[in-house]
Design a protein around this motif. Structure first.
Motif, PDB file in Angstrom:
ATOM      1  N   LYS A 375       0.837  -1.210   0.000  1.00  0.00           N
ATOM      2  CA  LYS A 375       0.000   0.000   0.000  1.00  0.00           C
ATOM      3  C   LYS A 375       0.876   1.265   0.000  1.00  0.00           C
ATOM      4  CE  LYS A 375      -2.132  -1.094   3.812  1.00  0.00           C
ATOM      5  NZ  LYS A 375      -1.435  -2.362   4.082  1.00  0.00           N
ATOM      6  N   THR A 376       1.841   1.340   0.931  1.00  0.00           N
ATOM      7  CA  THR A 376       2.721   2.507   0.994  1.00  0.00           C
ATOM      8  C   THR A 376       3.593   2.592  -0.246  1.00  0.00           C
ATOM      9  OG1 THR A 376       2.757   2.508   3.416  1.00  0.00           O
ATOM     10  CG2 THR A 376       4.585   3.605   2.297  1.00  0.00           C
ATOM     11  N   THR A 377       4.079   1.442  -0.703  1.00  0.00           N
ATOM     12  CA  THR A 377       4.903   1.424  -1.915  1.00  0.00           C
ATOM     13  C   THR A 377       4.115   1.983  -3.091  1.00  0.00           C
ATOM     14  OG1 THR A 377       6.175  -0.487  -1.158  1.00  0.00           O
ATOM     15  CG2 THR A 377       6.147  -0.056  -3.529  1.00  0.00           C
ATOM     16  N   LEU A 378       2.860   1.591  -3.218  1.00  0.00           N
ATOM     17  CA  LEU A 378       2.017   2.082  -4.304  1.00  0.00           C
ATOM     18  C   LEU A 378       1.919   3.607  -4.268  1.00  0.00           C
ATOM     19  CD1 LEU A 378      -1.346   0.562  -5.459  1.00  0.00           C
ATOM     20  CD2 LEU A 378      -1.227   2.987  -4.944  1.00  0.00           C
ATOM     21  N   CYS A 379       1.754   4.153  -3.081  1.00  0.00           N
ATOM     22  CA  CYS A 379       1.643   5.611  -2.948  1.00  0.00           C
ATOM     23  C   CYS A 379       2.955   6.309  -3.271  1.00  0.00           C
ATOM     24  CB  CYS A 379       1.193   5.965  -1.533  1.00  0.00           C
ATOM     25  SG  CYS A 379      -0.524   5.482  -1.192  1.00  0.00           S
ATOM     26  N   HIS A 380       4.070   5.672  -2.968  1.00  0.00           N
ATOM     27  CA  HIS A 380       5.380   6.272  -3.241  1.00  0.00           C
ATOM     28  C   HIS A 380       5.751   6.213  -4.721  1.00  0.00           C
ATOM     29  CE1 HIS A 380       7.045   5.956   1.152  1.00  0.00           C
ATOM     30  NE2 HIS A 380       6.091   6.860   0.999  1.00  0.00           N
ATOM     31  N   LEU A 381       5.037   5.375  -5.465  1.00  0.00           N
ATOM     32  CA  LEU A 381       5.310   5.294  -6.904  1.00  0.00           C
ATOM     33  C   LEU A 381       4.707   6.476  -7.659  1.00  0.00           C
ATOM     34  CD1 LEU A 381       4.693   1.475  -7.590  1.00  0.00           C
ATOM     35  CD2 LEU A 381       6.892   2.657  -7.341  1.00  0.00           C
ATOM     36  N   ILE A 382       3.621   7.043  -7.140  1.00  0.00           N
ATOM     37  CA  ILE A 382       2.933   8.124  -7.854  1.00  0.00           C
ATOM     38  C   ILE A 382       3.812   9.369  -7.980  1.00  0.00           C
ATOM     39  CG2 ILE A 382       0.915   9.643  -7.855  1.00  0.00           C
ATOM     40  CD1 ILE A 382      -0.615   7.383  -6.433  1.00  0.00           C
ATOM     41  N   PRO A 383       4.483   9.835  -6.897  1.00  0.00           N
ATOM     42  CA  PRO A 383       5.399  10.979  -7.055  1.00  0.00           C
ATOM     43  C   PRO A 383       6.798  10.564  -7.516  1.00  0.00           C
ATOM     44  CG  PRO A 383       5.170  10.443  -4.722  1.00  0.00           C
ATOM     45  CD  PRO A 383       4.272   9.499  -5.470  1.00  0.00           C
ATOM     46  N   ARG A 384       6.963   9.338  -7.935  1.00  0.00           N
ATOM     47  CA  ARG A 384       8.246   8.798  -8.433  1.00  0.00           C
ATOM     48  C   ARG A 384       9.353   8.854  -7.372  1.00  0.00           C
ATOM     49  NH1 ARG A 384      10.490  10.586 -14.040  1.00  0.00           N
ATOM     50  NH2 ARG A 384      11.803   8.764 -13.627  1.00  0.00           N
ATOM     51  N   PHE A 385       9.013   8.527  -6.156  1.00  0.00           N
ATOM     52  CA  PHE A 385      10.071   8.323  -5.169  1.00  0.00           C
ATOM     53  C   PHE A 385      10.844   7.054  -5.545  1.00  0.00           C
ATOM     54  CE2 PHE A 385       7.306  10.601  -1.816  1.00  0.00           C
ATOM     55  CZ  PHE A 385       7.709  11.820  -2.310  1.00  0.00           C
ATOM     56  N   TYR A 386      10.147   6.128  -6.183  1.00  0.00           N
ATOM     57  CA  TYR A 386      10.748   4.951  -6.803  1.00  0.00           C
ATOM     58  C   TYR A 386      10.153   4.837  -8.198  1.00  0.00           C
ATOM     59  CZ  TYR A 386      11.646   3.741  -1.891  1.00  0.00           C
ATOM     60  OH  TYR A 386      12.027   3.771  -0.585  1.00  0.00           O
ATOM     61  N   ASP A 387      10.889   4.264  -9.129  1.00  0.00           N
ATOM     62  CA  ASP A 387      10.373   4.034 -10.468  1.00  0.00           C
ATOM     63  C   ASP A 387       9.876   2.599 -10.603  1.00  0.00           C
ATOM     64  OD1 ASP A 387      10.221   6.305 -11.958  1.00  0.00           O
ATOM     65  OD2 ASP A 387      12.260   6.177 -12.752  1.00  0.00           O
ATOM     66  N   ILE A 388       8.780   2.446 -11.304  1.00  0.00           N
ATOM     67  CA  ILE A 388       8.194   1.118 -11.480  1.00  0.00           C
ATOM     68  C   ILE A 388       9.107   0.239 -12.337  1.00  0.00           C
ATOM     69  CG2 ILE A 388       5.843   1.949 -11.201  1.00  0.00           C
ATOM     70  CD1 ILE A 388       5.542   1.962 -14.207  1.00  0.00           C
ATOM     71  N   THR A 389       8.975  -1.065 -12.145  1.00  0.00           N
ATOM     72  CA  THR A 389       9.772  -2.027 -12.911  1.00  0.00           C
ATOM     73  C   THR A 389       9.173  -2.267 -14.284  1.00  0.00           C
ATOM     74  OG1 THR A 389      10.340  -3.120 -10.819  1.00  0.00           O
ATOM     75  CG2 THR A 389      10.819  -4.315 -12.839  1.00  0.00           C
ATOM     76  N   ASP A 390       7.832  -2.269 -14.332  1.00  0.00           N
ATOM     77  CA  ASP A 390       7.160  -2.526 -15.612  1.00  0.00           C
ATOM     78  C   ASP A 390       5.783  -1.877 -15.561  1.00  0.00           C
ATOM     79  OD1 ASP A 390       6.807  -3.409 -18.148  1.00  0.00           O
ATOM     80  OD2 ASP A 390       6.421  -5.512 -17.619  1.00  0.00           O
ATOM     81  N   GLY A 391       5.180  -1.685 -16.744  1.00  0.00           N
ATOM     82  CA  GLY A 391       3.876  -1.053 -16.821  1.00  0.00           C
ATOM     83  C   GLY A 391       3.997   0.460 -16.875  1.00  0.00           C
ATOM     84  N   GLN A 392       2.907   1.138 -16.534  1.00  0.00           N
ATOM     85  CA  GLN A 392       2.949   2.590 -16.507  1.00  0.00           C
ATOM     86  C   GLN A 392       1.908   3.151 -15.542  1.00  0.00           C
ATOM     87  OE1 GLN A 392       2.108   4.324 -20.337  1.00  0.00           O
ATOM     88  NE2 GLN A 392       0.281   3.078 -20.701  1.00  0.00           N
TER      89      GLN A 392
END
Length: 577
Positions: A375-392
């Protein structure tokens, strides 16, 4: 070799100061070599022959040279150290600015204390090498070669005996090198303020990135860095007055020269003038020995520190703007996850796999589920604190990787369970939402966060000092200040990451009211542990390791008697009991 080239590049902005330092250091060496030669001539020729006019002239000439040596010595001892301070200042400035560009993953895997050591202790060692290294090596060679040539012309046997002691003296000086560290203790105390500011900024790097205030942090840090540089200047000025002392080794060599030289005078191998010149040379002879000893230690400490410095500087930021990245103009707030996969540690720890979900603009969507579901990881992906591995991930139908990072984060507000407040005043912390905001805007934001009335009960109001990381405030007060700075930021997208889970029930109700006020008209994503706080969410998503397994309103999910109902009833029973 590449490491030395990079080290040498930091001299370029200060090359004038470097050449001034080397020139006057060379003059000191020349003066030291000339004086014993003059003394020998005075004793052997001028005085015995009664040439008083030459005596007066040479005395005046040497007096003038002594004055020049004093000026040269001061310039080398003070300005030379300023050269090292300036280089250290530049390196620390570059390193801190680079740290602001590194992703969260770097801070996840690196202890704050280690970062502090690299930016403070390691660079302090580099200062000594930057100043003394080239100077000590060059001047030591000049002094040793020059003194050897002069002395060998006077008496080669005594010269060989004298130079035979060089290895012994170097060994002795290295063994006693640690005692010199005491003179730097005061300097180390003066860096405490820089350490405090640095630790504060590093600990709050997530907040800084969330509010896109990296440049502001750099500016604040540079102020402390300038103050530290000024402290070093003063400490080295004091040290410049200290380094003129003569050690016990030089006294021993004086005794050796006088004893052996006296014997040679007795045997009429040399005369009194030669012996006197030798005695003077012993005092000057210790300088290159000390310089070479210091250089050996400084090279080891300094280059080790520089290697550690370059290790960090060579880390490339993996989350950067694409060349064609755009600025966000008007954000509607629609967010879509399309087949999103994310993992930590280069694919070893998969957190999200082929996740699909859509968050409509202006809606409040809650994420619930067991710990570790992402859940927290998902939220941190939106402001690009981390970049996703695949998808968009799409924001208003635009891939967030096609949006400039600062523009993206400027439109996203984040409230976390563990609130970070910077050491300072209440006003300074609220202003973090918009550094250029007026006092009226700060007060309005505080009122919306229901913290204004409390602030006005404090003796200094908004200028009240809250202690390190807000230690003087309660959890609820800190949370409301963090909400106030989000009101000031006024982002169209809001992420609430278990913002009330650490609060008592009464405080939670107050904070919840503030959060509901904050969420009005914004796309809001809520991570909630206490399910009672998300009853009014437009949609609730139940996230597990399998992805989104349930979604709907609070009432709909309870009627389905699925995982959400099970979690809610479990919490409800605990409250009843």
């Amino acid at each position: 070799m590449e490491l030395f080239k990079k080290f040498a590049s930091y001299y370029k902005p200060h090359k004038n100061l470097f050449f001034i330092d080397m020139f006057f250091a060379f003059l000191i060496s020349v003066f030291d070599l000339v004086f014993p030669v003059f003394t020998r001539k005075m004793i052997n020729e001028i005085i015995p022959m009664g040439k008083m006019d030459l005596l007066i002239k040479w005395t005046l000439v040497m007096s003038f040279l002594f004055l020049l040596r004093y000026i040269s010595n001061y310039i080398v001892a003070y300005w030379g150290h300023l050269l090292g301070v300036k280089i250290e200042h530049d390196m620390r400035k570059d390193l801190f600015a680079h740290l602001q560009t590194l992703p969260f993953s770097y801070y996840d895997n690196t202890k704050t204390g280690h970062i502090m050591s690299r930016i403070v202790n390691d660079l302090r060692d580099i200062t000594e090498l930057a100043h003394h290294g080239p100077e000590d090596l060059f001047i030591s060679l000049v002094m040793l070669i020059g003194s050897f040539v002069v002395l060998i012309t006077i008496e080669w046997r005594l010269t060989l005996i004298l130079f035979a002691f060089i290895p012994v003296m170097i060994w002795f000086a290295i063994a006693k090198r640690k005692k010199m560290e005491n003179s730097f203790r005061q300097v180390r105390k003066k860096i405490a303020n820089v350490n405090s500011q640095l630790e504060n900024s590093i600990s709050g790097v997530r907040v800084a990135k969330s509010f896109t205030n990296e440049d502001y942090e750099i500016e604040k840090f540079n102020e402390g860095n300038e103050a530290y540089s000024a402290a070093r200047k003063q400490s080295y000025k004091v040290m410049a007055e200290f380094v003129s002392g003569i050690g016990v080794i030089s006294n021993f060599l004086n005794l050796l020269v006088i004893s052996l030289g006296g014997y040679l005078v007795y045997r009429e191998v040399i005369n009194i003038g030669d012996l006197f010149a030798y005695t003077l040379y012993v005092n000057f002879f210790m300088q290159p020995i000390r310089r070479l000893t210091d250089f050996t230690q400084q090279l080891q400490d300094g280059m080790t520190g520089f290697e550690r410095f370059m290790e960090v500087m060579n880390i490339e930021a993996d989350i950067i703007d694409r060349e064609d990245a755009v600025e966000l103009e008007k954000v509607v707030g629609k967010i879509d996850f399309e087949d999103v996969t994310f993992s930590y540690n280069n694919g070893e720890d998969v957190v999200l796999s082929n996740l699909n979900l859509s968050i409509e603009e202006g809606k409040t969507v809650a994420l619930v589920g067991p710990s570790g579901a992402g859940k927290t990881t998902l939220c941190h992906l939106i402001p690009r604190f981390y970049d996703i591995t695949d998808g968009q991930i799409l924001l208003d139908n635009t891939d967030i990787r096609d949006i400039k990072i600062k523009s993206l984060r400027r439109n996203i507000g984040l409230v976390q369970q563990d609130v970070f407040l910077f050491t300072g005043t209440i006003k300074e912390n609220i202003l973090y939402g918009d550094i250029d905001a007026s006092d009226e805007e700060v007060i309005e934001a505080a009122k919306k966060a229901s913290i204004h009335d409390f602030i006005m009960t404090l003796p200094d109001g908004y200028n009240t000092y809250i202690g390190e990381k807000g230690v003087k405030l309660s959890g609820g007060q800190k949370q409301r200040i963090s909400i106030a700075r989000l009101f000031l930021k006024n982002p169209p997208i809001l992420i609430l990451d278990e913002a009330t889970s650490a609060l008592d029930n009464e405080t939670e109700i107050l904070i919840q009211n503030s959060l509901e006020e904050l969420a009005k008209g914004r796309t809001t994503l809520v991570i909630a542990h206490r399910l009672s706080t998300i009853k009014n969410a437009d949609e609730i998503l139940v996230l597990t390791s399998e992805g989104v397994v349930e979604k709907g309103s609070h009432e709909d999910l309870l009627e389905r008697s699925g995982l959400y109902a099970k979690l809610y009833n479990s919490q409800f029973k605990n409250l009843i009991s």
